[in-house]
Design an enzyme around this catalytic site. Structure first.
Site, short mmCIF file in Angstrom:
data_model
loop_
_atom_site.label_atom_id
_atom_site.label_comp_id
_atom_site.label_asym_id
_atom_site.label_seq_id
_atom_site.Cartn_x
_atom_site.Cartn_y
_atom_site.Cartn_z
N GLU A 121 44.85 -19.53 49.97
CA GLU A 121 44.77 -18.32 49.15
C GLU A 121 44.34 -17.10 49.97
O GLU A 121 44.84 -15.99 49.76
CB GLU A 121 43.80 -18.55 47.99
CG GLU A 121 44.30 -19.58 47.00
CD GLU A 121 43.32 -19.82 45.87
OE1 GLU A 121 42.22 -20.34 46.15
OE2 GLU A 121 43.64 -19.49 44.72
N GLU A 125 44.07 -27.82 45.32
CA GLU A 125 42.99 -27.88 44.32
C GLU A 125 43.16 -28.97 43.26
O GLU A 125 42.20 -29.66 42.92
CB GLU A 125 42.85 -26.52 43.63
CG GLU A 125 42.21 -25.45 44.49
CD GLU A 125 43.20 -24.69 45.35
OE1 GLU A 125 44.32 -25.18 45.56
OE2 GLU A 125 42.84 -23.61 45.83
N1 ACO Z 1 34.34 -28.31 52.51
C1 ACO Z 1 33.31 -28.74 53.27
N2 ACO Z 1 33.46 -29.32 54.46
C2 ACO Z 1 34.70 -29.47 54.90
C3 ACO Z 1 35.83 -29.05 54.18
C4 ACO Z 1 35.60 -28.44 52.92
N3 ACO Z 1 36.61 -27.98 52.17
N4 ACO Z 1 36.94 -29.36 54.89
C5 ACO Z 1 36.52 -29.94 56.02
N5 ACO Z 1 35.16 -30.01 56.03
C6 ACO Z 1 34.31 -30.57 57.08
C7 ACO Z 1 34.48 -32.08 57.19
O1 ACO Z 1 33.69 -32.74 56.22
C8 ACO Z 1 34.00 -32.29 58.60
O2 ACO Z 1 32.59 -32.23 58.62
P1 ACO Z 1 31.71 -33.47 59.21
O3 ACO Z 1 32.18 -33.59 60.64
O4 ACO Z 1 30.31 -32.99 59.09
O5 ACO Z 1 32.07 -34.64 58.38
C9 ACO Z 1 34.51 -31.06 59.34
O6 ACO Z 1 34.72 -30.06 58.33
C10 ACO Z 1 35.82 -31.26 60.06
O7 ACO Z 1 36.77 -31.77 59.13
P2 ACO Z 1 37.75 -32.98 59.49
O8 ACO Z 1 38.35 -33.49 58.22
O9 ACO Z 1 37.04 -33.97 60.37
O10 ACO Z 1 38.84 -32.20 60.37
P3 ACO Z 1 40.41 -32.46 60.49
O11 ACO Z 1 40.92 -31.54 61.56
O12 ACO Z 1 40.70 -33.91 60.62
O13 ACO Z 1 41.02 -31.98 59.08
C11 ACO Z 1 41.35 -30.52 57.21
C12 ACO Z 1 40.93 -30.63 58.68
C13 ACO Z 1 42.84 -30.83 57.08
C14 ACO Z 1 41.09 -29.09 56.78
C15 ACO Z 1 40.56 -31.55 56.39
O14 ACO Z 1 39.18 -31.40 56.68
C16 ACO Z 1 40.71 -31.38 54.90
O15 ACO Z 1 41.70 -31.87 54.32
N6 ACO Z 1 39.73 -30.71 54.24
C17 ACO Z 1 39.74 -30.49 52.81
C18 ACO Z 1 40.72 -29.40 52.52
C19 ACO Z 1 40.86 -29.10 51.05
O16 ACO Z 1 41.47 -29.83 50.27
N7 ACO Z 1 40.30 -27.96 50.65
C20 ACO Z 1 40.38 -27.47 49.28
C21 ACO Z 1 38.98 -27.29 48.82
S1 ACO Z 1 38.96 -26.83 47.11
C22 ACO Z 1 39.09 -25.19 47.11
O17 ACO Z 1 39.38 -24.52 48.06
C23 ACO Z 1 38.83 -24.50 45.82
#
Ligand code: ACO
Length: 263
Positions: free
Chosen positions: A117, A137
């Site tokens: 977004e 989401e």
């Molecule tokens: N909130 C909090 N922490 C997060 C988030 C998040 N949305 N996304 C990633 N992190 C953290 C992970 O927990 C990790 O922390 P840790 O090492 O302390 O466990 C660190 O960031 C790195 O993340 P990884 O997953 O290890 O990194 P990778 O490169 O493999 O993947 C990716 C990156 C694709 C962004 C993945 O983390 C992911 O799918 N995150 C969630 C994305 C998502 O669905 N966001 C929508 C949130 S809802 C909203 O926006 C309203």
């Protein structure tokens, strides 16, 4: 002056700023502090852009542009705390969308949820070729609430946006470009340079003309054609008395490069 914890601002010459989302250890996830920092910086730049003529928004590292809302911060939030935080996120989205300066997203890594977004709230997007986007989401029991349901369909059409928002499935930079969300895709090591080259090109133009043209496109697209054409002339009339308008025409006739001063 506001202390900015979660974003880093760097200047490129006098007229271009790079705003970097800077929580790389958390995939640049958007917490309340980052939203407040973005509001603070973008509102200050809106109220007094000074010599600034173009902004590039990117993320630290190559893993993520922004992983969306910080789900660790959101764990165990009461409904009231959630709503209070979301009010800040909404103001952040409006601060980006309302930025009068041209705003380019240089998407260097994953842009998920709120990260997608944030990118879509910019005027246009350049992305690194490895990037994956997702409006994820609904897979988390949430729905987009920072402009995703509005900016995605406006960029790529209602049917494609609905498919992506309702499935939450990731899509590639190449797909995003094919569908109109992304303007250009580059190898990651060239991404920022390409965004800066475009930003510098914009910044070399007359700043009032560029800002008025942006307002005219962005606001006019939400109007009927007749109202949009009328709005364009209102924007145009603000440009007519500028020194830069005279300078541009004089420079052409004198066969030299114009020197624009934003007056
Ligand atoms: N909130 C909090 N922490 C997060 C988030 C998040 N949305 N996304 C990633 N992190 C953290 C992970 O927990 C990790 O922390 P840790 O090492 O302390 O466990 C660190 O960031 C790195 O993340 P990884 O997953 O290890 O990194 P990778 O490169 O493999 O993947 C990716 C990156 C694709 C962004 C993945 O983390 C992911 O799918 N995150 C969630 C994305 C998502 O669905 N966001 C929508 C949130 S809802 C909203 O926006 C309203």
């Amino acid at each position: 002056m506001t202390e900015l914890d979660t974003i880093v601002i760097t200047s490129h010459g006098d007229h271009v700023a790079v705003v970097t989302l800077n929580r790389p250890e958390k995939a640049n996830a958007l917490n309340t502090r980052m939203a407040r920092d973005l509001i603070a910086w973008f509102e200050a730049a809106t109220l007094d852009p000074g010599p600034l003529r173009c902004v590039v928004l990117t993320g630290a590292g190559q893993k993520a542009f922004c992983a969306g809302g910080d789900l660790a911060e959101r764990k165990d939030m009461t409904d009231a705390a959630w709503a209070a935080q979301h009010a800040v996120f909404e103001r952040m989205a409006r601060a980006l969308l309302g930025c009068p300066l041209p705003l380019i997203a240089a998407v260097n890594g994953a842009a998920f949820g709120g990260g997608c977004e944030i990118a879509a709230a910019c005027d246009f997007i350049y992305a690194a070729d490895h990037v994956r986007f997702a409006q994820s989401e609904v897979t988390l029991g949430i729905m987009p609430g920072a402009g995703g349901t509005q900016n995605l369909p406006r960029a790529m059409g209602q049917r494609r946006a609905l498919e992506l928002i309702l499935t939450g499935r990731p899509f590639s930079a190449e797909e995003a470009m094919r569908w109109g969300l992304v303007n250009a895709v580059f190898p990651v090591d060239r991404l920022l340079d390409e965004a800066l080259t475009t930003a510098e090109r914009i910044a070399a133009n007359a700043p009032i003309a560029a800002r008025q043209a942006k307002q005219s496109v962005v606001r006019g697209m939400q109007m009927s054609l007749a109202d949009g054409l009328a709005f364009e002339i209102e924007a145009y009339n603000r440009m007519v008395p500028t020194e830069d308008r005279r300078e541009g025409v004089n420079a052409f006739n004198e066969k030299r490069k114009p020197a624009f001063h934003g007056r």
